[in-house]
Design a protein around this motif. Structure first.
Motif, PDB file in Angstrom:
ATOM      1  N   ILE A  43      47.119  52.042  56.704  1.00  0.00           N
ATOM      2  CA  ILE A  43      45.977  52.378  55.853  1.00  0.00           C
ATOM      3  C   ILE A  43      46.068  53.863  55.537  1.00  0.00           C
ATOM      4  O   ILE A  43      46.166  54.684  56.455  1.00  0.00           O
ATOM      5  N   ALA A  46      43.149  58.699  53.564  1.00  0.00           N
ATOM      6  CA  ALA A  46      41.966  58.846  52.718  1.00  0.00           C
ATOM      7  C   ALA A  46      41.038  57.633  52.798  1.00  0.00           C
ATOM      8  O   ALA A  46      39.870  57.717  52.446  1.00  0.00           O
ATOM      9  N   ARG A  47      41.552  56.498  53.278  1.00  0.00           N
ATOM     10  CA  ARG A  47      40.761  55.259  53.357  1.00  0.00           C
ATOM     11  C   ARG A  47      40.331  54.923  54.784  1.00  0.00           C
ATOM     12  O   ARG A  47      39.731  53.886  55.019  1.00  0.00           O
ATOM     13  N   VAL A  50      36.913  53.408  55.988  1.00  0.00           N
ATOM     14  CA  VAL A  50      36.515  52.013  55.782  1.00  0.00           C
ATOM     15  C   VAL A  50      36.870  51.130  56.975  1.00  0.00           C
ATOM     16  O   VAL A  50      36.526  49.952  56.986  1.00  0.00           O
TER      17      VAL A  50
END
Length: 116
Positions: A43, A46-47, A50
């Motif tokens: 992942i 930046a993500r 989540v």
């Protein structure tokens, strides 16, 4: 072996789990016959925010798979002996019995190729 050295995506399935861990310092062991696995995903940093949502989606999808809608599956209404429920944030219960826990963790890896 270290899973971080293997390329994602990767799923590793185990016959049993003898030194698993849950949230915090909680221990988790699973005997033969249980579905125990690790999924290694890549992942982007930046993500990573989540990730808790991914954990909730995995728990919700598991609950939905085990408890189909009685309106669309009439047999499900009569076969449900124990009510299934999701205990926030990641545990699935059938009545008073814990069926599973879903734990998502993140580690960061430095990659010279992506540091430009």
């Amino acid at each position: 072996s270290d899973l971080a050295t293997l390329p994602p995506p990767l799923v590793v399935v185990a016959d049993l789990q003898s030194h698993g861990r849950g949230r915090g310092a909680n221990a988790w062991d699973s005997p033969y016959g249980c579905l125990t696995f690790t999924a290694h995903l890549d992942i982007p940093a930046a993500r990573i925010a989540v990730l808790p949502f991914v954990q909730y989606l995995a728990a919700s999808a598991t609950l939905r798979a085990l408890a189909p809608d009685p309106a669309t599956t009439p047999a499900a209404a009569s076969s449900a002996k124990l009510p299934l429920r999701l205990k926030w944030p990641n545990d699935l219960y059938a009545g008073p019995h814990k069926l599973c826990g879903i734990l998502c963790e993140a580690t960061t890896c430095y990659s010279p190729a992506s540091s430009t």
